[in-house]
Write a protein that holds these residues in place. Sequence first.
Motif, PDB file in Angstrom:
ATOM      1  N   UNK A 114      34.296  87.111  36.640  1.00 20.35           N
ATOM      2  CA  UNK A 114      34.392  87.537  35.054  1.00 20.35           C
ATOM      3  C   UNK A 114      34.654  89.060  35.129  1.00 20.35           C
ATOM      4  N   UNK A 115      33.669  89.727  35.713  1.00 20.66           N
ATOM      5  CA  UNK A 115      33.735  91.381  35.753  1.00 20.66           C
ATOM      6  C   UNK A 115      35.034  91.792  36.458  1.00 20.66           C
ATOM      7  N   UNK A 116      35.710  91.105  37.302  1.00 21.80           N
ATOM      8  CA  UNK A 116      37.024  91.747  37.739  1.00 21.80           C
ATOM      9  C   UNK A 116      38.030  91.314  36.550  1.00 21.80           C
ATOM     10  N   UNK A 117      37.912  90.208  36.138  1.00 19.10           N
ATOM     11  CA  UNK A 117      38.952  89.739  35.007  1.00 19.10           C
ATOM     12  C   UNK A 117      38.873  90.611  33.829  1.00 19.10           C
ATOM     13  N   UNK A 118      37.544  90.993  33.154  1.00 16.54           N
ATOM     14  CA  UNK A 118      37.584  91.519  31.851  1.00 16.54           C
ATOM     15  C   UNK A 118      37.143  93.034  31.797  1.00 16.54           C
ATOM     16  N   UNK A 119      36.731  93.484  33.116  1.00 13.19           N
ATOM     17  CA  UNK A 119      36.191  94.802  33.068  1.00 13.19           C
ATOM     18  C   UNK A 119      37.284  95.855  33.667  1.00 13.19           C
ATOM     19  N   UNK A 120      38.055  95.488  34.539  1.00 18.91           N
ATOM     20  CA  UNK A 120      39.105  96.459  35.022  1.00 18.91           C
ATOM     21  C   UNK A 120      40.084  96.796  34.367  1.00 18.91           C
ATOM     22  N   UNK A 147      45.516  82.288  51.106  1.00 15.62           N
ATOM     23  CA  UNK A 147      45.480  81.231  49.996  1.00 15.62           C
ATOM     24  C   UNK A 147      46.172  81.900  48.779  1.00 15.62           C
ATOM     25  N   UNK A 148      47.126  81.326  48.171  1.00 17.41           N
ATOM     26  CA  UNK A 148      47.642  81.826  46.690  1.00 17.41           C
ATOM     27  C   UNK A 148      46.280  81.436  45.731  1.00 17.41           C
ATOM     28  N   UNK A 149      45.798  82.540  45.510  1.00 13.30           N
ATOM     29  CA  UNK A 149      44.641  82.312  44.173  1.00 13.30           C
ATOM     30  C   UNK A 149      44.789  83.529  43.229  1.00 13.30           C
ATOM     31  N   UNK A 150      44.113  83.277  42.284  1.00 16.52           N
ATOM     32  CA  UNK A 150      44.093  84.286  41.054  1.00 16.52           C
ATOM     33  C   UNK A 150      43.597  85.530  41.750  1.00 16.52           C
ATOM     34  N   UNK A 151      44.335  86.610  41.151  1.00 18.67           N
ATOM     35  CA  UNK A 151      43.935  88.037  41.909  1.00 18.67           C
ATOM     36  C   UNK A 151      42.368  88.319  41.357  1.00 18.67           C
ATOM     37  N   UNK A 152      41.895  87.942  40.139  1.00 18.79           N
ATOM     38  CA  UNK A 152      40.500  88.207  39.847  1.00 18.79           C
ATOM     39  C   UNK A 152      39.466  87.682  40.733  1.00 18.79           C
ATOM     40  N   UNK A 153      39.740  86.738  41.463  1.00 17.06           N
ATOM     41  CA  UNK A 153      38.689  85.715  42.076  1.00 17.06           C
ATOM     42  C   UNK A 153      39.110  86.229  43.753  1.00 17.06           C
ATOM     43  N   UNK A 154      39.972  86.986  44.042  1.00 17.48           N
ATOM     44  CA  UNK A 154      40.513  87.337  45.444  1.00 17.48           C
ATOM     45  C   UNK A 154      39.191  88.424  45.818  1.00 17.48           C
ATOM     46  N   UNK A 209      23.840 104.487  36.500  1.00 19.48           N
ATOM     47  CA  UNK A 209      23.576 103.309  37.273  1.00 19.48           C
ATOM     48  C   UNK A 209      23.325 102.150  36.619  1.00 19.48           C
ATOM     49  N   UNK A 210      23.186 102.166  35.206  1.00 22.91           N
ATOM     50  CA  UNK A 210      22.776 100.898  34.481  1.00 22.91           C
ATOM     51  C   UNK A 210      23.753 100.088  34.460  1.00 22.91           C
ATOM     52  N   UNK A 211      25.095 100.380  34.055  1.00 26.68           N
ATOM     53  CA  UNK A 211      26.109  99.590  33.949  1.00 26.68           C
ATOM     54  C   UNK A 211      27.247  99.667  34.657  1.00 26.68           C
ATOM     55  N   UNK A 212      27.605 100.978  34.717  1.00 25.01           N
ATOM     56  CA  UNK A 212      28.973 101.484  35.248  1.00 25.01           C
ATOM     57  C   UNK A 212      29.130 101.153  36.691  1.00 25.01           C
ATOM     58  N   UNK A 213      28.035 101.661  37.229  1.00 30.27           N
ATOM     59  CA  UNK A 213      28.018 101.734  38.847  1.00 30.27           C
ATOM     60  C   UNK A 213      26.677 100.643  39.175  1.00 30.27           C
ATOM     61  N   UNK A 214      26.823  99.739  38.517  1.00 33.03           N
ATOM     62  CA  UNK A 214      25.259  98.759  38.632  1.00 33.03           C
ATOM     63  C   UNK A 214      25.504  98.360  40.228  1.00 33.03           C
ATOM     64  N   UNK A 215      24.427  98.496  40.696  1.00 30.30           N
ATOM     65  CA  UNK A 215      24.343  98.130  42.323  1.00 30.30           C
ATOM     66  C   UNK A 215      24.723  96.789  42.742  1.00 30.30           C
ATOM     67  N   UNK A 216      24.156  95.771  41.835  1.00 30.63           N
ATOM     68  CA  UNK A 216      24.471  94.610  42.470  1.00 30.63           C
ATOM     69  C   UNK A 216      25.860  93.899  42.075  1.00 30.63           C
ATOM     70  N   UNK A 217      26.128  94.485  40.706  1.00 24.23           N
ATOM     71  CA  UNK A 217      27.372  93.545  40.243  1.00 24.23           C
ATOM     72  C   UNK A 217      28.663  94.249  40.374  1.00 24.23           C
ATOM     73  N   UNK A 218      28.292  95.619  40.547  1.00 25.79           N
ATOM     74  CA  UNK A 218      29.829  96.302  40.742  1.00 25.79           C
ATOM     75  C   UNK A 218      30.020  96.922  42.229  1.00 25.79           C
ATOM     76  N   UNK A 219      28.724  97.547  42.689  1.00 26.87           N
ATOM     77  CA  UNK A 219      28.652  98.058  43.983  1.00 26.87           C
ATOM     78  C   UNK A 219      28.541  96.994  44.933  1.00 26.87           C
TER      79      UNK A 219
END
Lengths: 196, 194
Positions: free
Chosen positions: A190-196, B161-168, A10-20
């Motif tokens: 940023x989470x979507x970009x670097x974490x997934x 809109x055509x945007x970067x997938x990480x901000x979709x 619950x702390x990081x991997x399934x963080x309520x606010x930032x992930x879920x």
Amino acid sequence: MKKSQIFTRGLIKENAVLVLMIGLCPALAVSGTVRDAFGMGLAATFVLFFSNIIISIMRKRIPNEVRIPIFILIISTFVTIIDYFMQAFQPSLYRALGVFVPLIVVNCMILGRAEAYASKNSVINSALDGLGVGLGFTLALTVMGAIREILGNGTFLGMAIFGEGFKNASVIFMILPPGAFLVIGVMKALINRYYK
Amino acid sequence: MKDPALIFLAAFLVNNIVLMRFLGLCPFFGVSNAVETASGMGMAVIFVMTLASWITWIVYHGILLPFDLVFLRTAVFILTIASLVQLVEMFLKKSYRTLYNALGIYLPLITTNCAILGVTFLTIDNKFDFLNSTIFSIGTGLGFMVVMITFAAIKERLDLAPINPSIKGYPISFIAAGLMALAFLGFSGLFGLT
């Protein structure tokens, strides 16, 4: 699952606010300063920890048909306790958090853990789970609070960290409502970009 | 602040429930994919919010205050609202079929909507009388609906809109909401309201 994993999940991997993305209302509303954010996080952690324990103790006795009202009653008991506690011992924090202290009762994170975890698992595991999810919530709020307070006000926990000149250059809207949306939007990106 | 018109404007625009007070964010981000569903949800919220503020006002001033039970406020309000929503749903289903078809699916979602409970707490904290709390809750509900519909219209275009997938998805929704909130910040100070 190992005990430590229950706690850290619950702390990081399934963080309520930032992930879920649950429990957003208080996360955005009270993250204007580090103190408010941290106080809100600890209040929610208190409620989550104790309601998880009580619900887990009573899980075999609660009839399935009326479980949700009973969960809500248990949660609201602890919300009332922390509400009056803060009013007595932290009056300035209580005034800053305002209506969001009693509103912990409808935080879907807490009811969600009661329904999904505490009503099915042992007391120790539920306590660890509540503590982990609650501290994850606190962590997310405090990070948001730090970003907003530093950029918007040039302070951290009320202490000035930049020179005098920053007063005229601070991004004032960061501590106002729009800043909350922008900060969490950028953090999520940023989470979507670097974490997934 | 006693003037009903000012209470209405403050609730509707200046202290907009979603963008300024951050209440009801779950439906704001969750049910705003199409203008039609957004307006349905908005209507349901106005309806339940007004009813809830009436009932909780009566419960608070008629039962909790005289019997010195104010500490039970949180528990009593949430249970009152939950049973009210159930009752309204059953009543609409039986008596007003068309209204039920329009609002029905949104009603259960509203029970745990923090906007409803938040408004009932705010009317108590602001010490509104019965008429003013009605005006306050209608204004708040209208503010919710207007913002919901506007945001749904924005999101319908964002999907294309055509945007970067990480901000979709969520990130771009947050940023769009932030820009809307920035615009709503312009209303603060209107007629001296803060």
